[in-house]
Design a protein around this motif. Structure first.
Motif, PDB file in Angstrom:
ATOM      1  N   PRO A  49      19.225  -8.072   7.725  1.00 14.82           N
ATOM      2  CA  PRO A  49      19.601  -7.707   6.356  1.00 14.82           C
ATOM      3  C   PRO A  49      19.979  -6.231   6.278  1.00 14.82           C
ATOM      4  O   PRO A  49      19.628  -5.438   7.149  1.00 14.82           O
ATOM      5  N   GLU A  50      20.688  -5.886   5.220  1.00 13.97           N
ATOM      6  CA  GLU A  50      21.029  -4.483   4.994  1.00 13.97           C
ATOM      7  C   GLU A  50      19.983  -3.804   4.112  1.00 13.97           C
ATOM      8  O   GLU A  50      19.827  -2.593   4.159  1.00 13.97           O
ATOM      9  N   ILE A  51      19.273  -4.600   3.315  1.00 14.69           N
ATOM     10  CA  ILE A  51      18.198  -4.100   2.458  1.00 14.69           C
ATOM     11  C   ILE A  51      17.041  -5.088   2.543  1.00 14.69           C
ATOM     12  O   ILE A  51      17.261  -6.303   2.613  1.00 14.69           O
ATOM     13  N   VAL A  52      15.811  -4.566   2.523  1.00 16.02           N
ATOM     14  CA  VAL A  52      14.617  -5.412   2.495  1.00 16.02           C
ATOM     15  C   VAL A  52      13.906  -5.170   1.167  1.00 16.02           C
ATOM     16  O   VAL A  52      13.677  -4.023   0.778  1.00 16.02           O
ATOM     17  N   ILE A  53      13.581  -6.264   0.484  1.00 16.54           N
ATOM     18  CA  ILE A  53      12.832  -6.172  -0.770  1.00 16.54           C
ATOM     19  C   ILE A  53      11.535  -6.927  -0.597  1.00 16.54           C
ATOM     20  O   ILE A  53      11.531  -8.098  -0.200  1.00 16.54           O
ATOM     21  N   LEU A  54      10.433  -6.258  -0.914  1.00 17.33           N
ATOM     22  CA  LEU A  54       9.125  -6.903  -0.911  1.00 17.33           C
ATOM     23  C   LEU A  54       8.626  -6.956  -2.348  1.00 17.33           C
ATOM     24  O   LEU A  54       8.619  -5.931  -3.039  1.00 17.33           O
ATOM     25  N   ALA A  55       8.210  -8.127  -2.790  1.00 12.71           N
ATOM     26  CA  ALA A  55       7.609  -8.293  -4.112  1.00 12.71           C
ATOM     27  C   ALA A  55       6.231  -8.883  -3.876  1.00 12.71           C
ATOM     28  O   ALA A  55       6.092 -10.056  -3.539  1.00 12.71           O
ATOM     29  N   ILE A  56       5.217  -8.042  -3.989  1.00 10.08           N
ATOM     30  CA  ILE A  56       3.854  -8.452  -3.648  1.00 10.08           C
ATOM     31  C   ILE A  56       2.876  -7.891  -4.676  1.00 10.08           C
ATOM     32  O   ILE A  56       3.212  -6.998  -5.449  1.00 10.08           O
ATOM     33  N   GLU A  57       1.670  -8.421  -4.645  1.00  8.92           N
ATOM     34  CA  GLU A  57       0.647  -7.908  -5.561  1.00  8.92           C
ATOM     35  C   GLU A  57       0.302  -6.471  -5.189  1.00  8.92           C
ATOM     36  O   GLU A  57       0.310  -5.580  -6.020  1.00  8.92           O
ATOM     37  N   ALA A  58      -0.004  -6.265  -3.914  1.00  6.09           N
ATOM     38  CA  ALA A  58      -0.312  -4.928  -3.391  1.00  6.09           C
ATOM     39  C   ALA A  58      -0.081  -4.962  -1.884  1.00  6.09           C
ATOM     40  O   ALA A  58      -0.270  -6.004  -1.253  1.00  6.09           O
ATOM     41  N   PRO A  59       0.346  -3.851  -1.292  1.00  4.65           N
ATOM     42  CA  PRO A  59       0.617  -3.861   0.156  1.00  4.65           C
ATOM     43  C   PRO A  59      -0.668  -3.983   0.974  1.00  4.65           C
ATOM     44  O   PRO A  59      -1.652  -3.305   0.704  1.00  4.65           O
ATOM     45  N   SER A  60      -0.634  -4.848   1.975  1.00  3.49           N
ATOM     46  CA  SER A  60      -1.770  -5.004   2.883  1.00  3.49           C
ATOM     47  C   SER A  60      -1.577  -4.087   4.088  1.00  3.49           C
ATOM     48  O   SER A  60      -0.495  -3.539   4.294  1.00  3.49           O
ATOM     49  N   ARG A  61      -2.605  -3.966   4.902  1.00  3.39           N
ATOM     50  CA  ARG A  61      -2.495  -3.179   6.133  1.00  3.39           C
ATOM     51  C   ARG A  61      -1.419  -3.758   7.049  1.00  3.39           C
ATOM     52  O   ARG A  61      -0.684  -3.031   7.696  1.00  3.39           O
ATOM     53  N   GLU A  62      -1.348  -5.095   7.095  1.00  5.39           N
ATOM     54  CA  GLU A  62      -0.365  -5.752   7.951  1.00  5.39           C
ATOM     55  C   GLU A  62       1.060  -5.436   7.489  1.00  5.39           C
ATOM     56  O   GLU A  62       1.943  -5.173   8.310  1.00  5.39           O
ATOM     57  N   ILE A  63       1.275  -5.474   6.176  1.00  5.47           N
ATOM     58  CA  ILE A  63       2.609  -5.162   5.628  1.00  5.47           C
ATOM     59  C   ILE A  63       2.966  -3.713   5.944  1.00  5.47           C
ATOM     60  O   ILE A  63       4.088  -3.418   6.387  1.00  5.47           O
ATOM     61  N   ILE A  64       2.029  -2.797   5.729  1.00  4.59           N
ATOM     62  CA  ILE A  64       2.280  -1.373   6.005  1.00  4.59           C
ATOM     63  C   ILE A  64       2.592  -1.173   7.488  1.00  4.59           C
ATOM     64  O   ILE A  64       3.527  -0.456   7.843  1.00  4.59           O
ATOM     65  N   ALA A  65       1.850  -1.834   8.372  1.00  2.00           N
ATOM     66  CA  ALA A  65       2.091  -1.708   9.818  1.00  2.00           C
ATOM     67  C   ALA A  65       3.480  -2.238  10.162  1.00  2.00           C
ATOM     68  O   ALA A  65       4.210  -1.618  10.958  1.00  2.00           O
ATOM     69  N   CYS A  66       3.870  -3.358   9.584  1.00  2.00           N
ATOM     70  CA  CYS A  66       5.199  -3.921   9.851  1.00  2.00           C
ATOM     71  C   CYS A  66       6.283  -2.985   9.322  1.00  2.00           C
ATOM     72  O   CYS A  66       7.310  -2.790   9.975  1.00  2.00           O
ATOM     73  N   LEU A  67       6.052  -2.384   8.162  1.00  2.00           N
ATOM     74  CA  LEU A  67       7.028  -1.444   7.606  1.00  2.00           C
ATOM     75  C   LEU A  67       7.171  -0.203   8.489  1.00  2.00           C
ATOM     76  O   LEU A  67       8.279   0.301   8.670  1.00  2.00           O
ATOM     77  N   ARG A  68       6.068   0.275   9.043  1.00  2.00           N
ATOM     78  CA  ARG A  68       6.136   1.431   9.960  1.00  2.00           C
ATOM     79  C   ARG A  68       6.978   1.081  11.184  1.00  2.00           C
ATOM     80  O   ARG A  68       7.807   1.871  11.630  1.00  2.00           O
ATOM     81  N   GLN A  69       6.732  -0.098  11.728  1.00  3.11           N
ATOM     82  CA  GLN A  69       7.489  -0.532  12.900  1.00  3.11           C
ATOM     83  C   GLN A  69       8.968  -0.705  12.552  1.00  3.11           C
ATOM     84  O   GLN A  69       9.845  -0.308  13.315  1.00  3.11           O
ATOM     85  N   LEU A  70       9.237  -1.268  11.390  1.00  2.67           N
ATOM     86  CA  LEU A  70      10.615  -1.439  10.932  1.00  2.67           C
ATOM     87  C   LEU A  70      11.302  -0.084  10.797  1.00  2.67           C
ATOM     88  O   LEU A  70      12.428   0.096  11.255  1.00  2.67           O
ATOM     89  N   ASP A  71      10.616   0.879  10.205  1.00  2.00           N
ATOM     90  CA  ASP A  71      11.185   2.211  10.019  1.00  2.00           C
ATOM     91  C   ASP A  71      11.476   2.886  11.349  1.00  2.00           C
ATOM     92  O   ASP A  71      12.465   3.591  11.488  1.00  2.00           O
ATOM     93  N   ALA A  72      10.630   2.635  12.343  1.00  2.00           N
ATOM     94  CA  ALA A  72      10.822   3.255  13.659  1.00  2.00           C
ATOM     95  C   ALA A  72      11.916   2.563  14.476  1.00  2.00           C
ATOM     96  O   ALA A  72      12.682   3.220  15.176  1.00  2.00           O
ATOM     97  N   GLU A  73      11.996   1.235  14.377  1.00  2.00           N
ATOM     98  CA  GLU A  73      12.888   0.484  15.263  1.00  2.00           C
ATOM     99  C   GLU A  73      14.189   0.013  14.620  1.00  2.00           C
ATOM    100  O   GLU A  73      15.225  -0.036  15.279  1.00  2.00           O
ATOM    101  N   LEU A  74      14.135  -0.377  13.349  1.00  2.00           N
ATOM    102  CA  LEU A  74      15.317  -0.906  12.650  1.00  2.00           C
ATOM    103  C   LEU A  74      15.390  -0.320  11.244  1.00  2.00           C
ATOM    104  O   LEU A  74      15.275  -1.047  10.257  1.00  2.00           O
TER     105      LEU A  74
END
Length: 195
Positions: A49-74
């Motif tokens: 995708p060109e944009i990622v949208i997350l609609a969640i109640e609150a970010p979990s540790r797993e979501i934050i970890a995946c976002l960090r990896q996404l920011d570093a790699e893609l």
């Protein structure tokens, strides 16, 4: 932004359907829709995708970890809509590369302006990262050149200007960048000193 591919990650199927309708009404293309538990760097690679949208109640540790990896790699613009938040969650999400962190603001009329701001902030952050990378590379090259000049000054009893001129002439003769010649000279000197 017409036709921009969006990955929508939402824990509520009903809310995801409404958000998908709002995105498509604004001209965005829905690349895929996932539940948060299916969000991974591998899935983002597959969907592209060109944009990622997350609609969640609150970010979990797993979501934050995946976002960090996404920011570093893609790296790509990430918008996070949350139902509740606190200062620590907001800080963690922004440090993980989220370009827009929106609390309770999924109204259809707000989607396009929020995505526009997120894309602009993402591009600005990427430009700053590139500038920082170039500055670090230039500093590293400058250090190599200074070390090579120092070596020539010591070994050949040259002035700084003469050492620089000799290094520059050698680089020109070899058709190399000055930093490459400096690195080669230092590596050769290191090799000789090991004997």
């Amino acid at each position: 932004m017409a036709g921009v591919r969006v990955l929508l990650i939402d824990e509520s199927p009903e809310r995801a359907a409404a958000l998908a309708d709002a995105l498509q009404a604004q001209g965005y293309g829905l690349a895929a829709q996932l539940a948060p538990r299916a969000f991974s760097i591998r899935r983002v690679q597959e969907i592209a995708p060109e944009i990622v949208i997350l609609a969640i109640e609150a970010p979990s540790r797993e979501i934050i970890a995946c976002l960090r990896q996404l920011d570093a790699e893609l790296p790509r613009p990430v918008v996070m809509f949350v139902d509740r938040s606190d200062a620590a969650m907001t800080r963690q999400a922004l440090q993980a590369g989220v370009a827009a962190y929106v609390i309770d603001g999924r109204a259809a009329r707000r989607i396009k302006p929020i995505l526009d701001v997120a894309v602009a902030r993402f591009r600005e952050a990427q430009a700053l990262r590139e500038e920082l990378r170039k500055a670090r590379a230039a500093l590293a090259e400058r250090k190599l050149i200074d070390r090579a000049k120092g070596l020539l000054m010591r070994e050949r009893q040259l002035s700084e200007a003469d050492a620089y001129a000799a290094l520059r002439k050698l680089a020109m003769d070899r058709q190399q960048r000055l930093a490459e010649t400096a690195e080669s000279l230092l590596a050769f000197a290191d090799l000789l000193n090991r004997r």
